[in-house]
Design an enzyme around this catalytic site. Sequence first.
Site, PDB file in Angstrom:
ATOM      1  N   ASP A  33      87.489  84.726  43.699  1.00  0.00           N
ATOM      2  CA  ASP A  33      86.788  84.309  42.482  1.00  0.00           C
ATOM      3  C   ASP A  33      87.681  84.385  41.242  1.00  0.00           C
ATOM      4  O   ASP A  33      87.342  85.065  40.259  1.00  0.00           O
ATOM      5  CB  ASP A  33      85.534  85.155  42.243  1.00  0.00           C
ATOM      6  CG  ASP A  33      84.646  85.282  43.447  1.00  0.00           C
ATOM      7  OD1 ASP A  33      84.474  84.277  44.151  1.00  0.00           O
ATOM      8  OD2 ASP A  33      84.123  86.386  43.698  1.00  0.00           O
ATOM      9  N   GLY A 113      73.787  90.219  48.309  1.00  0.00           N
ATOM     10  CA  GLY A 113      72.518  89.684  48.772  1.00  0.00           C
ATOM     11  C   GLY A 113      71.341  89.973  47.869  1.00  0.00           C
ATOM     12  O   GLY A 113      70.231  89.516  48.130  1.00  0.00           O
ATOM     13  N   ASN A 152      70.129  83.680  39.736  1.00  0.00           N
ATOM     14  CA  ASN A 152      70.839  84.937  39.968  1.00  0.00           C
ATOM     15  C   ASN A 152      71.979  85.098  38.954  1.00  0.00           C
ATOM     16  O   ASN A 152      72.851  84.237  38.830  1.00  0.00           O
ATOM     17  CB  ASN A 152      71.391  84.961  41.394  1.00  0.00           C
ATOM     18  CG  ASN A 152      71.757  86.356  41.838  1.00  0.00           C
ATOM     19  OD1 ASN A 152      71.389  87.345  41.210  1.00  0.00           O
ATOM     20  ND2 ASN A 152      72.492  86.450  42.939  1.00  0.00           N
ATOM     21  N   SER A 172      73.744  81.778  41.648  1.00  0.00           N
ATOM     22  CA  SER A 172      74.091  81.859  43.057  1.00  0.00           C
ATOM     23  C   SER A 172      72.818  81.853  43.893  1.00  0.00           C
ATOM     24  O   SER A 172      71.970  82.732  43.728  1.00  0.00           O
ATOM     25  CB  SER A 172      74.881  83.139  43.328  1.00  0.00           C
ATOM     26  OG  SER A 172      75.095  83.322  44.701  1.00  0.00           O
ATOM     27  N   GLU A 207      76.578  78.051  44.233  1.00  0.00           N
ATOM     28  CA  GLU A 207      77.100  79.154  43.426  1.00  0.00           C
ATOM     29  C   GLU A 207      78.462  78.770  42.846  1.00  0.00           C
ATOM     30  O   GLU A 207      78.927  77.634  42.998  1.00  0.00           O
ATOM     31  CB  GLU A 207      77.203  80.444  44.236  1.00  0.00           C
ATOM     32  CG  GLU A 207      78.050  80.387  45.473  1.00  0.00           C
ATOM     33  CD  GLU A 207      77.973  81.682  46.285  1.00  0.00           C
ATOM     34  OE1 GLU A 207      77.150  82.550  45.962  1.00  0.00           O
ATOM     35  OE2 GLU A 207      78.752  81.817  47.239  1.00  0.00           O
TER      36      GLU A 207
END
Length: 323
Positions: A33, A113, A152, A172, A207
């Site tokens: 990322d 998650g 999210n 996401s 995402e």
Amino acid sequence: MPRTNRTICLLVGLFWCLLNPANAQEGSFTTHDPSTIQKEGGTYWYFSTGNGIQTVRSTDLRNWTISKPVFEKGTWPGWIDSTVRGFKGHFWAPDCLRMNGRYYLYYSCSTFGSAVSAIGVATSPTLNPQSPDYRWTDQGMVVTSNVRTDINAIDPGLLRDTDGRVYLVYGSFHGGIGAAELDTLTGKIKTGTSVKTVAGGRQSDWEAPALVKEGTYYYLFANNGLCCKGLNSTYYIVVGRSTNPLGPFVDKSGRDLTAGGGTLVLRTEGQYIGPGHVGLLREGGRNLVSIHYYDAEDKGRSKFSLRRLSFQEGWPVLERELY
């Protein structure tokens, strides 16, 4: 070995190196990322997922070295503990923008998650830890999420428009990808505005958004598929475009990204498994896009890569790896 043969071997070796530049991260460290690259003075910087937020620097865009993390081990802004229970200091998917004479670093706090997440922002006058002015000051929370119907609050992506206005995209899975205008003084969501859903939703696999402007169009890049599985990762990059930074975004066929649209930009190719997380550096007339990928030739380790971005008939193309 005779001198003539040794010279020939050296020349062949040099020629091979010129044709095949070494991967600067091979055998050293991983990157996941990566943020948009920032240049300060003669040094390039990017931030990435890691304990305390991983910080990486280079003077040539080829050879990268890990620098001091943003938050020292065991320390992070106190508001995170009461907002994201169970957070252990492993920050995700930061992005960085310079405005008001400071660097604004947006970061994600969550657990894998979970829909309980937050994006915060910290500022520093400089990126160089050796400077007496170096100091990251946390400015607090930008946006949060709590349930799976929310967008999210991870994976921030930033765009400063040609008119000086600044936009945030994030999200996401869960509620999809959101977009909002930021207040350029506070770095927070502008008062009186709201977050708009611009892609995905309904738990679909969207995402890592990034917003780029080229000409009269705004391009929303995002990832579909699954990350973080090494050689089994299924990440791929798609895009839609709009004449408005807040959408709606549509793909080549005219399908809205909130309805499952998305034109393919880059997918697994050879050793480059699951490419993702677009960031754009414009320099010297070049558009350079940073991504991460899982290296099929190194047990699926996550690595950093730069590719040239071009536009063909109004749509983006990511060309082969530069270095």
